[in-house]
Write an enzyme that holds these catalytic residues in place. Structure first.
Site, PDB file in Angstrom:
ATOM      1  N   LYS A  51     -13.573  -6.057   8.891  1.00  0.00           N
ATOM      2  CA  LYS A  51     -14.214  -5.074   7.996  1.00  0.00           C
ATOM      3  C   LYS A  51     -15.709  -4.995   8.275  1.00  0.00           C
ATOM      4  O   LYS A  51     -16.292  -3.904   8.277  1.00  0.00           O
ATOM      5  CB  LYS A  51     -13.950  -5.455   6.533  1.00  0.00           C
ATOM      6  CG  LYS A  51     -12.488  -5.252   6.133  1.00  0.00           C
ATOM      7  CD  LYS A  51     -12.174  -5.920   4.814  1.00  0.00           C
ATOM      8  CE  LYS A  51     -10.741  -5.625   4.370  1.00  0.00           C
ATOM      9  NZ  LYS A  51     -10.302  -6.499   3.273  1.00  0.00           N
ATOM     10  N   VAL A  62     -11.734  -0.694   4.635  1.00  0.00           N
ATOM     11  CA  VAL A  62     -12.797  -1.615   4.188  1.00  0.00           C
ATOM     12  C   VAL A  62     -12.915  -1.553   2.664  1.00  0.00           C
ATOM     13  O   VAL A  62     -13.150  -0.477   2.099  1.00  0.00           O
ATOM     14  CB  VAL A  62     -14.166  -1.264   4.827  1.00  0.00           C
ATOM     15  CG1 VAL A  62     -15.233  -2.262   4.373  1.00  0.00           C
ATOM     16  CG2 VAL A  62     -14.079  -1.240   6.348  1.00  0.00           C
ATOM     17  N   GLY A 108     -10.784  -1.824   0.109  1.00  0.00           N
ATOM     18  CA  GLY A 108      -9.764  -1.166  -0.714  1.00  0.00           C
ATOM     19  C   GLY A 108     -10.216   0.128  -1.352  1.00  0.00           C
ATOM     20  O   GLY A 108     -10.494   1.112  -0.672  1.00  0.00           O
ATOM     21  N   LYS A 139      -7.459  -2.276   9.141  1.00  0.00           N
ATOM     22  CA  LYS A 139      -8.745  -2.702   9.726  1.00  0.00           C
ATOM     23  C   LYS A 139      -8.562  -3.487  11.010  1.00  0.00           C
ATOM     24  O   LYS A 139      -9.416  -3.458  11.890  1.00  0.00           O
ATOM     25  CB  LYS A 139      -9.552  -3.522   8.723  1.00  0.00           C
ATOM     26  CG  LYS A 139      -8.789  -4.667   8.088  1.00  0.00           C
ATOM     27  CD  LYS A 139      -8.181  -4.230   6.800  1.00  0.00           C
ATOM     28  CE  LYS A 139      -7.086  -5.147   6.342  1.00  0.00           C
ATOM     29  NZ  LYS A 139      -6.881  -5.167   4.923  1.00  0.00           N
ATOM     30  N   VAL A 163       0.837  -1.204   0.000  1.00  0.00           N
ATOM     31  CA  VAL A 163       0.000   0.000   0.000  1.00  0.00           C
ATOM     32  C   VAL A 163       0.875   1.259   0.000  1.00  0.00           C
ATOM     33  O   VAL A 163       0.602   2.221  -0.726  1.00  0.00           O
ATOM     34  CB  VAL A 163      -0.978  -0.011   1.202  1.00  0.00           C
ATOM     35  CG1 VAL A 163      -1.894   1.194   1.143  1.00  0.00           C
ATOM     36  CG2 VAL A 163      -1.800  -1.297   1.233  1.00  0.00           C
ATOM     37  N   ILE A 200     -12.975   0.989  -2.858  1.00  0.00           N
ATOM     38  CA  ILE A 200     -14.405   1.346  -2.905  1.00  0.00           C
ATOM     39  C   ILE A 200     -14.721   2.362  -1.794  1.00  0.00           C
ATOM     40  O   ILE A 200     -14.397   2.118  -0.626  1.00  0.00           O
ATOM     41  CB  ILE A 200     -15.297   0.094  -2.687  1.00  0.00           C
ATOM     42  CG1 ILE A 200     -15.019  -0.959  -3.758  1.00  0.00           C
ATOM     43  CG2 ILE A 200     -16.765   0.455  -2.652  1.00  0.00           C
ATOM     44  CD1 ILE A 200     -15.792  -2.264  -3.576  1.00  0.00           C
TER      45      ILE A 200
HETATM   46  P1  NAP Z   1       3.151  -4.931   3.738  1.00  0.00           P
HETATM   47  O1  NAP Z   1       3.360  -5.085   2.283  1.00  0.00           O
HETATM   48  O2  NAP Z   1       3.487  -6.045   4.654  1.00  0.00           O
HETATM   49  O3  NAP Z   1       3.961  -3.623   4.186  1.00  0.00           O
HETATM   50  C1  NAP Z   1       4.131  -3.240   5.515  1.00  0.00           C
HETATM   51  C2  NAP Z   1       5.183  -2.152   5.601  1.00  0.00           C
HETATM   52  O4  NAP Z   1       5.245  -1.691   6.935  1.00  0.00           O
HETATM   53  C3  NAP Z   1       6.589  -2.602   5.202  1.00  0.00           C
HETATM   54  O5  NAP Z   1       7.210  -1.603   4.439  1.00  0.00           O
HETATM   55  C4  NAP Z   1       7.314  -2.772   6.533  1.00  0.00           C
HETATM   56  O6  NAP Z   1       8.676  -2.428   6.503  1.00  0.00           O
HETATM   57  C5  NAP Z   1       6.587  -1.728   7.401  1.00  0.00           C
HETATM   58  N1  NAP Z   1       6.564  -2.124   8.803  1.00  0.00           N
HETATM   59  C6  NAP Z   1       5.855  -3.140   9.358  1.00  0.00           C
HETATM   60  N2  NAP Z   1       6.078  -3.190  10.685  1.00  0.00           N
HETATM   61  C7  NAP Z   1       6.951  -2.194  10.962  1.00  0.00           C
HETATM   62  C8  NAP Z   1       7.572  -1.739  12.153  1.00  0.00           C
HETATM   63  N3  NAP Z   1       7.346  -2.322  13.336  1.00  0.00           N
HETATM   64  N4  NAP Z   1       8.408  -0.674  12.073  1.00  0.00           N
HETATM   65  C9  NAP Z   1       8.645  -0.082  10.892  1.00  0.00           C
HETATM   66  N5  NAP Z   1       8.082  -0.458   9.708  1.00  0.00           N
HETATM   67  C10 NAP Z   1       7.243  -1.506   9.765  1.00  0.00           C
HETATM   68  O7  NAP Z   1       1.633  -4.546   4.051  1.00  0.00           O
HETATM   69  P2  NAP Z   1       0.555  -3.924   3.054  1.00  0.00           P
HETATM   70  O8  NAP Z   1      -0.045  -4.995   2.221  1.00  0.00           O
HETATM   71  O9  NAP Z   1       1.112  -2.716   2.391  1.00  0.00           O
HETATM   72  O10 NAP Z   1      -0.588  -3.498   4.099  1.00  0.00           O
HETATM   73  C11 NAP Z   1      -0.421  -2.377   4.937  1.00  0.00           C
HETATM   74  C12 NAP Z   1      -1.711  -2.088   5.674  1.00  0.00           C
HETATM   75  O11 NAP Z   1      -2.741  -1.804   4.748  1.00  0.00           O
HETATM   76  C13 NAP Z   1      -2.243  -3.247   6.520  1.00  0.00           C
HETATM   77  O12 NAP Z   1      -2.915  -2.731   7.644  1.00  0.00           O
HETATM   78  C14 NAP Z   1      -3.246  -3.918   5.598  1.00  0.00           C
HETATM   79  O13 NAP Z   1      -4.242  -4.636   6.307  1.00  0.00           O
HETATM   80  C15 NAP Z   1      -3.833  -2.706   4.931  1.00  0.00           C
HETATM   81  N6  NAP Z   1      -4.431  -2.946   3.623  1.00  0.00           N
HETATM   82  C16 NAP Z   1      -3.743  -3.662   2.693  1.00  0.00           C
HETATM   83  C17 NAP Z   1      -4.301  -3.822   1.445  1.00  0.00           C
HETATM   84  C18 NAP Z   1      -3.577  -4.591   0.365  1.00  0.00           C
HETATM   85  O14 NAP Z   1      -4.156  -4.772  -0.700  1.00  0.00           O
HETATM   86  N7  NAP Z   1      -2.378  -5.051   0.569  1.00  0.00           N
HETATM   87  C19 NAP Z   1      -5.559  -3.265   1.150  1.00  0.00           C
HETATM   88  C20 NAP Z   1      -6.241  -2.536   2.148  1.00  0.00           C
HETATM   89  C21 NAP Z   1      -5.654  -2.371   3.372  1.00  0.00           C
HETATM   90  P3  NAP Z   1       9.763  -3.302   5.683  1.00  0.00           P
HETATM   91  O15 NAP Z   1       9.343  -3.154   4.255  1.00  0.00           O
HETATM   92  O16 NAP Z   1      11.060  -2.667   5.943  1.00  0.00           O
HETATM   93  O17 NAP Z   1       9.632  -4.702   6.185  1.00  0.00           O
HETATM   94  N1  HSE Z   2      -5.851  -8.719   2.503  1.00  0.00           N
HETATM   95  C1  HSE Z   2      -6.919  -7.860   2.178  1.00  0.00           C
HETATM   96  C2  HSE Z   2      -7.778  -8.487   1.106  1.00  0.00           C
HETATM   97  C3  HSE Z   2      -6.393  -6.533   1.703  1.00  0.00           C
HETATM   98  O1  HSE Z   2      -7.348  -9.483   0.507  1.00  0.00           O
HETATM   99  O2  HSE Z   2      -8.878  -7.999   0.872  1.00  0.00           O
HETATM  100  C4  HSE Z   2      -7.488  -5.514   1.502  1.00  0.00           C
HETATM  101  O3  HSE Z   2      -8.019  -5.103   2.715  1.00  0.00           O
END
Ligand code: NAP
Ligand code: HSE
Length: 431
Positions: A205, A132, A134, A105, A14, A136
């Site tokens: 969500k 919730v 993404g 979430k 993200v 939308i």
């Molecule tokens: P991700 O790819 O695992 O990225 C997490 C990032 O946070 C990484 O850059 C990591 O650093 C950093 N991080 C984690 N813990 C840390 C800490 N203790 N100190 C410093 N940096 C830290 O996760 P993501 O998929 O982007 O998701 C991020 C958030 O958005 C989550 O809450 C997820 O539920 C939400 N979300 C995700 C999506 C999706 O499609 N992926 C959609 C909606 C919402 P490093 O890179 O150095 O390890």
């Molecule tokens: N892991 C979540 C999903 C990211 O697959 O919908 C979006 O919140």
């Protein structure tokens, strides 16, 4: 042009999307907000990690003090995931009068109240549209555009990973594990995908969105939850034969003032618009007493769709900066609502069992159903290996408690080999 400095906590899927949108759509953002938005710091765990995005090294930090103590940073955007330290960092940012945007979430559904209270106390804005579904705009939709309605029913496909897996299993006969691997590679899955496949993510969500839709505080622990790991290709094929598609649905209904909340794999008629939501797409189908039926559809996961909602929140902060008052939504004027126990939920059911193929078996099963007020609507019997047969039974509407009592009795039959799956059917035309 006014300049505003913001910080990202996290540069994963993200974070990368937010970085790209802010850098590629700078002109649109300037026009719409009147601000030149600069990402001046990004918190990560490992500064040397390859990230597939060009970010100047000097803005990466592993020390949160560099962000929270920087008076020039006005908005902190939390994209790390997990509860701690994400919550502590957001609380600290609020205590320093920084506005906060999050996509998390899990922290909202588990510890959200503390964050909403802190935002109120500190007089800062706290937005969470990306948490919730993404890309939308469902949070704003429910909070603002649909605010005139009494929401009666809400059905959501709100997890991109599980919808992707079920789509691949249904349309391409793909194996569960291979489909999950692809969803992870595409950046849809949570860091621990158990959250997706065991439906915790969808439950978080539903807690967030139903709290807003029904004006109450829903605890995610009170929502019935079942993941998709028990769904196999046989269920998908039987469902198809019977005119259904299997989707992980998050369901919230107001049934005569009582709330029915549940997240589980569901058989839905293939003619319903939700049945045609495939891949990582999400959709939320709402029945409001004024608007009637409404469906919001879009990408529920992935870097740019989620980044779109996050950057939208950043722009909302910028637009509202001169109008600070009441920003957290799950707070005042809450109503007390009773939750319906699962045993009282009234649905049609799909039951797949394996039995010994011998005389009298069907009779035993129908007798048990009859004694427990369960009426059968249809039955499919297929021969399996050795002397076994696979039975798929579809019931008429029945109380879940009665169905489960019958299943307990069926399990005691000598002729039973295994209860393979029990799934709920949603027909959308009844409470
Ligand atoms: P991700 O790819 O695992 O990225 C997490 C990032 O946070 C990484 O850059 C990591 O650093 C950093 N991080 C984690 N813990 C840390 C800490 N203790 N100190 C410093 N940096 C830290 O996760 P993501 O998929 O982007 O998701 C991020 C958030 O958005 C989550 O809450 C997820 O539920 C939400 N979300 C995700 C999506 C999706 O499609 N992926 C959609 C909606 C919402 P490093 O890179 O150095 O390890
Ligand atoms: N892991 C979540 C999903 C990211 O697959 O919908 C979006 O919140």
């Amino acid at each position: 042009m006014k300049k505003i400095k913001i910080a990202l906590l996290g540069l994963g899927n993200v974070g990368r999307g937010v970085w790209n949108i802010i850098n590629e759509n700078g002109e649109e953002i300037r026009k719409r907000s009147g601000y030149d938005v600069e990402i001046s710091k990004i918190l990560v765990r490992d500064k040397d990690k390859a990230r597939g995005v060009e970010v100047p090294e000097e803005i990466l930090t592993t020390n949160y003090s560099d962000i929270v103590e920087d008076k020039e940073i006005k908005i902190v955007v939390e994209l790390m995931g997990g509860v701690n330290p994400a919550k502590e960092y957001m609380l600290e940012a609020m205590s320093k009068k920084k506005h906060v945007v999050t996509a998390n979430k899990m922290v909202l559904a588990t510890e959200g109240e503390e964050l909403f209270e802190a935002a109120d106390r500190e007089g800062v804005m706290f937005y969470y549209e990306a948490s919730v579904a993404g890309g939308i705009p469902i949070i704003q939709g429910v909070n603002e555009s649909l605010a005139a309605n009494k929401i009666e029913q809400l059905y959501g496909i709100v997890n991109g990973t599980t919808n992707y897996i079920l789509s691949k299993m249904e349309l391409e006969d793909m194996d569960f594990d291979d489909a999950l691997k692809e969803a992870q590679e595409k950046g849809y899955a949570e860091a621990d995908p158990t959250s997706d496949i065991e439906a915790y993510d969808a439950t978080y969500k539903l807690a967030i969105i139903s709290s807003l839709a029904f004006g109450t505080k829903i605890r995610y622990e009170d929502i019935y939850r079942e993941g998709i790991t028990k769904i196999n290709s046989m269920d998908i094929k039987y469902a198809k034969e019977l005119g259904f598609v299997i989707k992980l649905l998050a369901i919230a209904k107001d049934v005569n003032g009582e709330l029915e909340l549940r997240v589980h794999p569901t058989l839905i008629p293939k003619t319903h618009p939700l049945a045609n939501v495939y891949d990582s797409f999400n959709a939320i189908f709402i029945k409001g007493n004024a608007v009637g039926d409404l469906m919001l559809y879009g990408r529920g996961a992935g870097d740019l769709p989620t980044g779109s909602a996050v950057v939208g929140d950043i722009l909302s902060v910028l637009r509202n900066e001169s109008n600070l008052e009441n920003y957290s939504a799950i707070k005042n004027n809450l109503w007390e609502r009773n939750l319906k126990p699962m045993s009282d939920v009234n649905r049609r059911y799909y039951l797949r069992i394996t039995v010994k193929d011998k005389p009298g078996v069907l009779g035993d099963i129908t007798t048990i159903f009859g004694k427990n007020n369960v009426s059968m609507r249809s039955i499919i019997q297929r021969e399996r290996e050795a002397d076994n047969a696979s039975l798929v039974i579809i019931t008429h509407h029945t109380k879940e408690g009665d169905l489960m009592n019958s299943v307990d009795k069926i399990k005691e039959l000598d002729s039973l080999e295994s209860v393979d799956n029990i799934l709920r059917i949603e027909s959308f035309n009844s409470k």
